[in-house]
Design a protein around this motif. Structure first.
Motif, short mmCIF file in Angstrom:
data_model
loop_
_atom_site.label_atom_id
_atom_site.label_comp_id
_atom_site.label_asym_id
_atom_site.label_seq_id
_atom_site.Cartn_x
_atom_site.Cartn_y
_atom_site.Cartn_z
N LEU A 254 0.83 -1.21 0.00
CA LEU A 254 0.00 0.00 0.00
C LEU A 254 0.87 1.27 0.00
O LEU A 254 0.55 2.26 -0.67
N GLY A 255 1.97 1.24 0.77
CA GLY A 255 2.84 2.41 0.83
C GLY A 255 3.51 2.70 -0.52
O GLY A 255 3.53 3.85 -0.99
N ILE A 256 4.03 1.63 -1.15
CA ILE A 256 4.67 1.80 -2.45
C ILE A 256 3.66 2.26 -3.50
O ILE A 256 3.93 3.15 -4.32
N ASP A 257 2.48 1.64 -3.45
CA ASP A 257 1.45 2.00 -4.42
C ASP A 257 1.03 3.46 -4.25
O ASP A 257 0.80 4.18 -5.23
N LYS A 258 0.92 3.91 -3.00
CA LYS A 258 0.50 5.28 -2.73
C LYS A 258 1.55 6.28 -3.21
O LYS A 258 1.24 7.33 -3.79
N LEU A 259 2.81 5.96 -3.00
CA LEU A 259 3.88 6.90 -3.32
C LEU A 259 4.25 6.93 -4.80
O LEU A 259 4.56 8.00 -5.36
N TYR A 260 4.20 5.76 -5.45
CA TYR A 260 4.76 5.70 -6.80
C TYR A 260 3.78 5.27 -7.90
O TYR A 260 3.99 5.61 -9.06
N LEU A 261 2.72 4.54 -7.52
CA LEU A 261 1.88 3.94 -8.56
C LEU A 261 0.48 4.52 -8.63
O LEU A 261 -0.16 4.51 -9.69
N ASN A 262 -0.05 5.00 -7.50
CA ASN A 262 -1.44 5.44 -7.44
C ASN A 262 -1.59 6.82 -8.10
O ASN A 262 -1.08 7.82 -7.61
N LYS A 263 -2.26 6.85 -9.21
CA LYS A 263 -2.48 8.11 -9.95
C LYS A 263 -3.82 8.76 -9.65
O LYS A 263 -4.07 9.89 -10.06
N THR A 264 -4.69 8.07 -8.94
CA THR A 264 -6.05 8.57 -8.72
C THR A 264 -6.18 9.36 -7.43
O THR A 264 -7.18 10.03 -7.22
N GLY A 265 -5.18 9.25 -6.56
CA GLY A 265 -5.27 9.96 -5.28
C GLY A 265 -6.19 9.29 -4.29
O GLY A 265 -6.62 9.93 -3.33
N ARG A 266 -6.49 8.02 -4.48
CA ARG A 266 -7.39 7.28 -3.59
C ARG A 266 -6.74 7.09 -2.23
O ARG A 266 -5.57 6.72 -2.13
N LEU A 267 -7.49 7.33 -1.16
CA LEU A 267 -6.97 7.19 0.19
C LEU A 267 -6.69 5.72 0.52
O LEU A 267 -7.42 4.82 0.09
N ILE A 268 -5.62 5.49 1.30
CA ILE A 268 -5.28 4.12 1.70
C ILE A 268 -6.41 3.48 2.49
O ILE A 268 -6.71 2.30 2.33
N THR A 269 -7.07 4.27 3.36
CA THR A 269 -8.16 3.73 4.19
C THR A 269 -9.39 3.34 3.39
O THR A 269 -10.30 2.71 3.92
N GLU A 270 -9.44 3.71 2.12
CA GLU A 270 -10.57 3.33 1.28
C GLU A 270 -10.31 2.01 0.55
O GLU A 270 -11.18 1.52 -0.17
N ARG A 271 -9.17 1.42 0.77
CA ARG A 271 -8.82 0.20 0.07
C ARG A 271 -8.92 -1.00 1.02
O ARG A 271 -8.50 -0.93 2.19
N PRO A 272 -9.46 -2.14 0.55
CA PRO A 272 -9.62 -3.32 1.42
C PRO A 272 -8.30 -3.86 1.93
O PRO A 272 -8.23 -4.45 3.01
N GLN A 273 -7.22 -3.69 1.16
CA GLN A 273 -5.92 -4.21 1.59
C GLN A 273 -5.46 -3.58 2.91
O GLN A 273 -4.74 -4.20 3.68
N PHE A 274 -5.92 -2.34 3.15
CA PHE A 274 -5.54 -1.66 4.39
C PHE A 274 -6.07 -2.43 5.61
O PHE A 274 -5.36 -2.63 6.60
N TYR A 275 -7.32 -2.89 5.52
CA TYR A 275 -7.94 -3.59 6.65
C TYR A 275 -7.37 -5.01 6.79
O TYR A 275 -7.27 -5.54 7.90
N ILE A 276 -7.00 -5.62 5.66
CA ILE A 276 -6.33 -6.92 5.73
C ILE A 276 -4.99 -6.77 6.45
O ILE A 276 -4.65 -7.56 7.33
#
Length: 315
Positions: A254-276
């Motif tokens: 999630l950290g790598i995706d947020k910093l380098y891959l995520n182009k939509t600006g979606r919050l980490i807390t909105e993703r199911p992987q965060f809760y997993i």
């Protein structure tokens, strides 16, 4: 002394004298020195009165009376503690175990050098639906889980070298697994003998279908204790580390995706992987702490008496 016969019982007043006379006949005909230890596990009938009368007439009869019903395992533990014979025979008090089997069981311990010999009631007179089929399933599971190749773990008729009964701890409802406890303690020469099973002559059985459920739960317990009882951190710690690493892996993704891959600006807390990630890391930490606490308890526990004796005879 050659033989101690340990007999746990609950409300078996009608069978005790007949059983006593039968055992005495076998002992005298084979010239064995012996003692018979009756453990009254909180009977509400006249069982203790019958035992008292037998002890008055025969000094080889000894009695232990529990303050209340503590269970068969605790009764066997008390009997093993008092037994003085070189060979200890256990049997039920309902006359379904045949005392005529005692000499051969004794010879298997003394002459064939077995540590333990378990009876196998190959031909039974119990209900097929309520006892035989569940018992076969239970015994199959016990063999597969424990590695002890016995056909009938539940048979009350067993013979032990005295070293065995003095060095194992029978507690809870572990009387079904005494052969497994013996194996875990290092007494590995375990034999089996086909014995006669007799239909109940007096009274009714004290065991229902729930004993098989309890038996399977105890089987899981003894499997865990035999493998991890002395090192709980090896199980819980390993599970904790595994779960924590899974959660950490998701968190890193999630950290790598947020910093380098995520182009939509979606919050980490909105993703199911965060809760997993969060859940697995918390569960992993809890497993690790459980293993750590288990190690502390194991090293600081003190033995506590599991039953209270009300009366004793000839002991």
């Amino acid at each position: 002394m050659d033989i101690s016969v340990v007999i746990p019982l609950l409300n078996e007043q009608d069978s005790l004298k007949e059983l006593h006379d039968w055992i005495v006949k076998v002992m005298q005909s084979n010239h064995f020195s012996y003692e018979i230890i009756f453990i009254d596990d909180g009977s509400t009938d006249d069982s203790w009165k019958v035992i008292s009368n037998l002890a008055t007439k025969n000094n080889n009869v000894k009695g232990i009376r529990f303050l209340k019903n503590f269970g068969k395992s605790q009764a066997l533990h008390a009997g093993f503690d008092k037994a003085q014979g070189n060979v200890v025979i256990t049997m039920d008090a309902d006359l379904q175990d045949n005392p005529d089997e005692i000499p051969e069981l004794y010879n298997m311990i003394v002459n064939e050098r077995f540590d333990l010999v378990s009876g196998w009631k190959k031909k039974r007179y119990d209900s097929v639906v309520t006892k035989n089929m569940p018992s076969k399933l239970f015994n199959w599971a016990a063999r597969k889980t424990s590695g002890v190749k016995l056909h009938d773990f539940n048979c009350g008729l067993k013979a032990y070298h005295s070293n065995v009964v003095k060095n194992i701890d029978v507690n809870g409802e572990m009387h079904r697994y005494i052969p497994v406890l013996s194996k875990n303690a290092g007494f590995t020469k375990i034999g089996e003998k086909i014995v006669k099973h007799q239909a109940r002559k007096y009274g009714v059985t004290k065991f229902g279908m729930n004993r098989f459920l309890h038996g399977f739960l105890d089987l899981i317990t003894i499997w865990f204790i035999s493998r991890f009882g002395k090192r709980p951190m090896h199980l819980f710690g390993a599970l904790g580390v595994l779960m924590f690493l899974i959660g950490l892996g998701f968190a890193l993704y999630l950290g790598i995706d947020k910093l380098y891959l995520n182009k939509t600006g979606r919050l980490i807390t909105e993703r199911p992987q965060f809760y997993i990630a969060l859940s697995t890391m918390v569960i992993g930490t809890q497993f690790f702490v459980a293993g750590f606490l288990g190690e502390i308890v194991l090293r600081s526990r003190q033995d506590k008496k599991r039953y209270l004796i009300k009366d004793e005879l000839n002991l």
